[in-house]
Write a protein that holds these residues in place. Structure first.
Motif: not given
Length: 210
Positions: A25-28, A63-84
């Motif tokens: 999951q980390r690599s994905a 970025l975040s990952h959970a069972r069977g899923l990964v989620a990533v977030a990005a923007s040109r203006r921060g900060p930001l955080g994502v959790d799954l």
């Protein structure tokens, strides 16, 4: 002075993708984040700060990952955080009483689905902690989250936290600056591309599936 192509109105982007059971999951997550970053003009590879926070030159990322899923977030203006977090059955009340503020407890117990409400609060706390660069260290779980449709984090008024609707069996939250004009969510789960706009938050969330 703003760099070319950047403004306070730049949207935040979230990509969610399934991963195979035998896939790392980390690599994905790193591969998906790199693809999202490059689509926004980010340069270089995914690096990490000493805290483990991911870094891509020119972008705020998470970025975040959970069972069977990964989620990533990005923007040109921060900060930001994502959790799954994947939906799964577990004992909610004891953990909520241990970690949540009385205001959050009252709200949670008023909800028809307390497991869903618990995961919404938990992912929000994780997302805000990531946006602050501290994770849940320093009593992050006790940081009060907005409820009843509010988005601004009471103790961090520069941040808004949103619960994003997923077709996948998971709960996702993103923390972004309150000046963010739009969040664009893309779920990778098939060949079709579908776009809708929902006004459940104080600013638009564009939902795309492909």
């Amino acid at each position: 002075m703003k760099e070319h192509g950047q403004s306070d109105l730049d949207p935040a982007h979230v990509w969610v993708s399934p991963v195979e059971e035998n896939e790392d999951q980390r690599s994905a997550a790193h591969a998906l984040l790199l693809a999202l970053a490059r689509s926004l003009g980010g340069e270089g590879e995914v690096g990490h700060e000493e805290s483990g926070r991911p870094v891509v030159a020119g972008l705020a990322v998470s970025l975040s990952h959970a069972r069977g899923l990964v989620a990533v977030a990005a923007s040109r203006r921060g900060p930001l955080g994502v959790d799954l977090e994947s939906r799964r059955e577990f004992e909610v009340d004891g953990m909520a009483r241990r970690w949540f503020d009385p205001v959050e407890l009252t709200w949670l117990r008023q909800q028809p689905d307390q497991l869903e409400a618990f995961l919404q609060l938990w992912t929000a706390k994780e997302a805000v902690g990531k946006a602050l660069g501290r994770g849940l260290r320093g009593s992050g779980l006790r940081r009060v989250m907005p409820v009843d449709g509010a988005t601004t984090v009471p103790s961090e008024p520069q941040l808004a936290v949103l619960r994003l609707p997923l077709q996948a069996d998971a709960v996702l939250a993103i923390a972004v600056p309150v000046t963010t004009s739009e969040v664009r969510l893309t779920e990778h789960h098939g060949a079709a591309l579908r776009s809708t706009v929902t006004s459940r938050t104080s600013f638009p969330v564009v939902v795309r599936g492909n």
